[in-house]
Each structure stands twice: as C-alpha cells, then as structure tokens.
Write a protein that holds these residues in place. Sequence first.
Motif, mmCIF file in Angstrom:
data_model
loop_
_atom_site.group_PDB
_atom_site.id
_atom_site.type_symbol
_atom_site.label_atom_id
_atom_site.label_comp_id
_atom_site.label_asym_id
_atom_site.label_seq_id
_atom_site.Cartn_x
_atom_site.Cartn_y
_atom_site.Cartn_z
ATOM 1 N N GLU A 193 -18.293 -19.315 -29.839
ATOM 2 C CA GLU A 193 -18.485 -18.329 -28.773
ATOM 3 C C GLU A 193 -17.838 -16.996 -29.144
ATOM 4 O OE1 GLU A 193 -18.025 -18.074 -23.892
ATOM 5 O OE2 GLU A 193 -17.627 -19.958 -24.979
ATOM 6 N N GLU A 194 -16.672 -17.059 -29.768
ATOM 7 C CA GLU A 194 -15.990 -15.843 -30.217
ATOM 8 C C GLU A 194 -16.814 -15.122 -31.288
ATOM 9 O OE1 GLU A 194 -12.903 -12.988 -30.728
ATOM 10 O OE2 GLU A 194 -13.234 -14.473 -29.150
ATOM 11 N N LEU A 195 -17.424 -15.881 -32.169
ATOM 12 C CA LEU A 195 -18.167 -15.280 -33.284
ATOM 13 C C LEU A 195 -19.494 -14.669 -32.853
ATOM 14 C CD1 LEU A 195 -17.587 -17.943 -36.095
ATOM 15 C CD2 LEU A 195 -16.523 -15.689 -35.903
ATOM 16 N N ILE A 196 -20.196 -15.320 -31.903
ATOM 17 C CA ILE A 196 -21.534 -14.834 -31.552
ATOM 18 C C ILE A 196 -21.544 -13.991 -30.283
ATOM 19 C CG2 ILE A 196 -22.530 -16.839 -32.697
ATOM 20 C CD1 ILE A 196 -23.324 -17.958 -29.990
ATOM 21 N N GLY A 197 -20.426 -13.970 -29.577
ATOM 22 C CA GLY A 197 -20.302 -13.089 -28.432
ATOM 23 C C GLY A 197 -20.903 -13.591 -27.148
ATOM 24 N N GLU A 198 -21.248 -14.866 -27.083
ATOM 25 C CA GLU A 198 -21.764 -15.445 -25.842
ATOM 26 C C GLU A 198 -21.646 -16.963 -25.902
ATOM 27 O OE1 GLU A 198 -26.048 -15.442 -25.125
ATOM 28 O OE2 GLU A 198 -26.350 -14.650 -27.150
ATOM 29 N N GLU A 199 -21.835 -17.595 -24.749
ATOM 30 C CA GLU A 199 -21.759 -19.052 -24.689
ATOM 31 C C GLU A 199 -22.880 -19.681 -25.514
ATOM 32 O OE1 GLU A 199 -22.402 -22.508 -21.330
ATOM 33 O OE2 GLU A 199 -21.299 -20.694 -20.759
ATOM 34 N N PRO A 200 -22.571 -20.657 -26.362
ATOM 35 C CA PRO A 200 -23.617 -21.307 -27.145
ATOM 36 C C PRO A 200 -24.224 -22.499 -26.417
ATOM 37 C CG PRO A 200 -21.479 -22.035 -27.909
ATOM 38 C CD PRO A 200 -21.223 -21.082 -26.764
ATOM 39 N N VAL A 201 -25.463 -22.812 -26.759
ATOM 40 C CA VAL A 201 -26.103 -24.058 -26.323
ATOM 41 C C VAL A 201 -26.543 -24.813 -27.568
ATOM 42 C CG1 VAL A 201 -26.851 -23.171 -24.095
ATOM 43 C CG2 VAL A 201 -28.354 -22.934 -26.052
ATOM 44 N N ALA A 202 -26.386 -26.133 -27.552
ATOM 45 C CA ALA A 202 -26.756 -26.956 -28.701
ATOM 46 C C ALA A 202 -28.259 -27.191 -28.719
ATOM 47 C CB ALA A 202 -26.021 -28.289 -28.641
ATOM 48 N N GLY B 287 -27.442 -18.764 -28.863
ATOM 49 C CA GLY B 287 -26.780 -18.126 -27.738
ATOM 50 C C GLY B 287 -27.511 -18.464 -26.454
ATOM 51 N N ALA B 288 -26.773 -18.587 -25.360
ATOM 52 C CA ALA B 288 -27.380 -18.988 -24.090
ATOM 53 C C ALA B 288 -28.438 -18.009 -23.599
ATOM 54 C CB ALA B 288 -26.296 -19.154 -23.026
ATOM 55 N N SER B 289 -28.448 -16.798 -24.150
ATOM 56 C CA SER B 289 -29.437 -15.797 -23.743
ATOM 57 C C SER B 289 -30.799 -16.009 -24.399
ATOM 58 C CB SER B 289 -28.934 -14.393 -24.084
ATOM 59 O OG SER B 289 -28.770 -14.237 -25.485
ATOM 60 N N LEU B 290 -30.933 -17.022 -25.263
ATOM 61 C CA LEU B 290 -32.238 -17.255 -25.896
ATOM 62 C C LEU B 290 -33.321 -17.451 -24.833
ATOM 63 C CD1 LEU B 290 -32.970 -20.808 -27.304
ATOM 64 C CD2 LEU B 290 -31.210 -20.419 -25.575
#
Length: 279
Positions: free
Chosen positions: A91-100, A225-228
């Motif tokens: 999350e720190e690296l991509i700037g948003e909450e990740p989803v698997a 990223g959760a914004s996908l």
Amino acid sequence: MTQSLVRTKEKAFFEEHGYLVVRGAYDPEQLEELSAEYLSIWLGLLASGEIVQHPDRPLESLYPNRLRDFHRGNEKIVKFMLEPRVIATLEELIGEEPVAVQSSYYYKPPGTRGLGYHQDNYHIGVWPDTSYAVWVSLDPADEENGSLLFVPGTQKLDLVSAEVLPGSCNAYSSEILCVPEGYEPVQIRTTPGDVVIFNGNMYHGSTRNKTAYRYRRSFVTHFAGASLEKVTLNYGYLVDKHGERVRRKLNSSPKIIEMQQSIFTYKDTSLYDQYIQRN
C-alpha cells in the motif's frame, strides 16, 4: 496501524527501478505452515490423478509449474497472502489499498526451464494502471536454481506485443524476445522469507534451474490498486485486504486469455476466439 516495511529510500528505488526486495518479511513458521498446506493440496491432486508422472519428465510432471488460486476457500493461504506487514508495504509503494487478483505456488524443481521475459499485466489485464506482484521466496534462490530476472526501468513502458512461440519456456507461450536498447537486465538473489514486489509492466523472467537437487519454491500473489475498473476473464475473483470479495468489470480486450484454473494452460486471444466458436 500495521507499519510498512519500507521507508522513503526503498520507495524511491521501487519507483525508479520497478521492483524492490524486502528482506525477512515472513517468519520461518509462516513459511512452514504455507508449505505444509500446499503439500496437502499436492498430495490430493496426486491421489485424484490430476497430477500424473511421466517417465521422460519425472520431476517436471510430478511438480507442475504452478498451482493457481488455491487460496479460494482456504483460510491458511488467505492469511499468508494478506499478511498485514506485506499489505501495508505494498500500500505504501503503490499509494492505495491493494486487492488480491490471484495466487500461485511454484515448485521449479531441478532441471526445469526458465521463463522468458514477459509483462504480467499483458494477461492479467488490470485497467487503468497495472498489476503488482508480491513474490515470496520459500527456498534460497540464485543464478544456479533459477532466480528472478528484471529489466529495471521497463515498468515505465507500455505493454508490448509478445511473440507467440509454440513450446516456449514461457508459461503462456508468448514472450518478449529482446531487451530494449539502453536497458540492462539484473538477476537477484533471495533467501526464505524475502519478498520481491514488482510492477506488472516490468520485463521479467527467470533462468533455468541448473541444479541436481535444489528446488526454487515460491508463492506469488498478483494485486491491483483498489481503484482498478477492469480485469481479464478468470482474474475476476478479487479479494480486499480484509479477505472480502470485491467485484469489477471484465476487460473485454485482453492480450491473453487463461483457460484453466489450478494447473494452468494459457491460450492466446485468437486461439480463445476459436475455442469459443467450437464450444
């Protein structure tokens, strides 16, 4: 709040080079629990006849290239996949909450082939942005048993058309045949518990396992990223960092379609169209 395992310096390296090695992200006990779970899964596949050993390829056939998506319905694998320290780091690296997006367990036994250069998002089809891999080293990995190869800087390039090569060492038979002019590949070494995070547009692969007895097991989860907004067919089973199912639209214009689930076979999009017509 769970703390990230990286700081400003590591984040800058990731942004510049497209990959980052995070040392000791998982404890030995976590690795042992995951490997025991996949041993149980492997034994079940062997007993059911889904895995069949061939005399001409004894190790390669006995240990398939990967076992995909066995996290579905498996609390132990999901717990490992969503390790809070690793999720906070991503999350720190991509700037948003990740989803698997999907998970894979690789054996890479002695004598097996490497993987040609490719871009993960070529087949995962995350849009907008790209996918992100979290690759966990379960065995020591180096040049002898086929560790990861990266071409730093290529994460900033667009997805490129890969050439279809029947019998290719690449899992889905399509690979990038050359490193772009001005770029230099690097091969990394990892120890058990290390995590490698890399961008889905990054040119990457691995070398052949040249050893007589060493495996190069790894567990890989691809995230977005959760914004996908869209993702390719068969990559639509998305899980947020709390383990809850989330949904997005289907990417109807992928480069590659994957046809099979656990022990995988990839088909290029044109071949997929023929498959649909026949079935």
